[in-house]
Design an enzyme around this catalytic site. Sequence first.
Site, short mmCIF file in Angstrom:
data_model
loop_
_atom_site.label_atom_id
_atom_site.label_comp_id
_atom_site.label_asym_id
_atom_site.label_seq_id
_atom_site.Cartn_x
_atom_site.Cartn_y
_atom_site.Cartn_z
N ASN A 34 0.35 -8.89 -6.08
CA ASN A 34 0.41 -7.90 -7.16
C ASN A 34 1.22 -8.39 -8.36
O ASN A 34 2.43 -8.63 -8.23
CB ASN A 34 1.02 -6.62 -6.59
CG ASN A 34 1.19 -5.54 -7.63
OD1 ASN A 34 0.54 -5.56 -8.68
ND2 ASN A 34 2.06 -4.59 -7.36
N ARG B 99 7.08 -14.37 0.56
CA ARG B 99 6.40 -13.11 0.91
C ARG B 99 6.86 -12.61 2.26
O ARG B 99 6.98 -11.41 2.49
CB ARG B 99 4.88 -13.33 0.91
CG ARG B 99 4.05 -12.14 1.36
CD ARG B 99 4.18 -10.97 0.39
NE ARG B 99 3.36 -9.84 0.79
CZ ARG B 99 3.72 -8.94 1.69
NH1 ARG B 99 4.89 -9.03 2.28
NH2 ARG B 99 2.92 -7.95 2.00
N GLU C 267 0.82 -1.20 0.00
CA GLU C 267 0.00 0.00 0.00
C GLU C 267 0.86 1.26 0.00
O GLU C 267 0.52 2.25 -0.65
CB GLU C 267 -0.93 0.01 1.23
CG GLU C 267 -2.00 -1.07 1.22
CD GLU C 267 -1.52 -2.37 1.83
OE1 GLU C 267 -0.29 -2.52 2.04
OE2 GLU C 267 -2.36 -3.25 2.08
#
Length: 459
Positions: A357, A291, A88
């Site tokens: 993403n 991740r 974000e």
Amino acid sequence: MSNRRVYHIDGGHHASGANTVSKISARLALAGYRAAGITLYPLVGPYLAYRAMKGKEDRTRKLERLGYASLARPRGPLIWVHAASVGETIAIMPMIRELRRREVHILLTTGTVTSANLVRSRLADEVIHQYVPLDLKFPIKRFIAYWKPDACITAESEIWPTTIAELARRRIPQIRVNARISDRSFDRWRNRSSIAEAIFGRMALVIAQSDLDAERFRDLGAWPVITSGNLKSDTDPPPCDEALLASYRKQIGSRRTWAAISTFDGEEKAAATVHKALKPKNGQLTILVPRHPDRADAVEEMLKEAGLTVARRSRNDVVTPETDVFLGDSIGEMGLYLRLTEIAFVGRSLTNEGGQNPLEPAMLGCAVLSGPHVQNFRDAYQHLVRKGAARIVKDVEMLAKAVHYLMINDLARVKMIDSGHDAMEEMRGALSKTIKALEPYVNPLTVSARLQPKAAAVR
């Protein structure tokens, strides 16, 4: 989909009564949430200490999570911008820079140590950074009373009821940008429609990523809602150290490569299976980027048990011809890993739901592969697949076949890469739409800022 209520002439009284009961129930539920926060407040100290011990909190800045400021508030208009974590934060960086050009101070809050490090490295003196206060009455009231924001802009999907209520009580406009809502979250909120309306109805503006997201926010009580597209398509490619890139390219030499990035539990094992299946044919190097880097020890152990030789980025290990897997367990170096390959599988899509993403690998010249579970990035994947820039694989066997095909078929791989660049160009424009939508809130602050005497920060 719509949440408009239709009242028939003969049933209006009952419908109105039910509506009143629902609103009362929503108020009681939110009051209960705030009361629970007050009750649990004495436990916050030990909770933060435990998280700091695990490396999930900055020990030197724990008081910021309780709403205590560690920096001075500058004089003049100030917008509070919140981004939960790294993704974000990256998405809203161009928006923040546009707002700063309008001479408004930006207080940027984030919730993770990694995102704070990212702000320090990429935004430096452009913003005031603080850790976001916990969604409890006392920290939030303390935070707002000190910083006195003129508006609050929140990115993507986080919902904090106490924060929303306290901002609304002070009539501070709340705007959500790059807004999205997952299938699961939407179903949860829709089953609590009165609570959703009490929360989402307090937002001054929602700028959604897609038409579907926009419709869902309207159904939950938000108004007005507009669609901008995904701000991530207007970001710059992730940077990398050019000297480091050249060094690793030299180490890798002429070997073929592929990357599995943003992987979750189970997907690293899938990558190992793919590597072992293809190694006799291609002798490739697999670049594996979990991740969550804190899982790297467990991932390395699994790879070694599978008989694979591992070089870890965090140890500065040299990639040799015998190296099977280059384990990217560093933070903020995705730009490096993606520049070392032209084939990228994007995780949280094969064994976990939601996806990650795909835009960064597409903009950095990678043919994109993904599992079928991409709900959180549905629009981006639909566009990339439609343009021929991405392929969806249903299982490990199909992933292995797709990686092999792209490794040996230069024309197909280059076609996907070129299609990715075209798709990214078509998707741009979210930033300009977002800034235009924000102008009614920002322009008065710009005028006020220009009328302010130049002075030092005040407390």
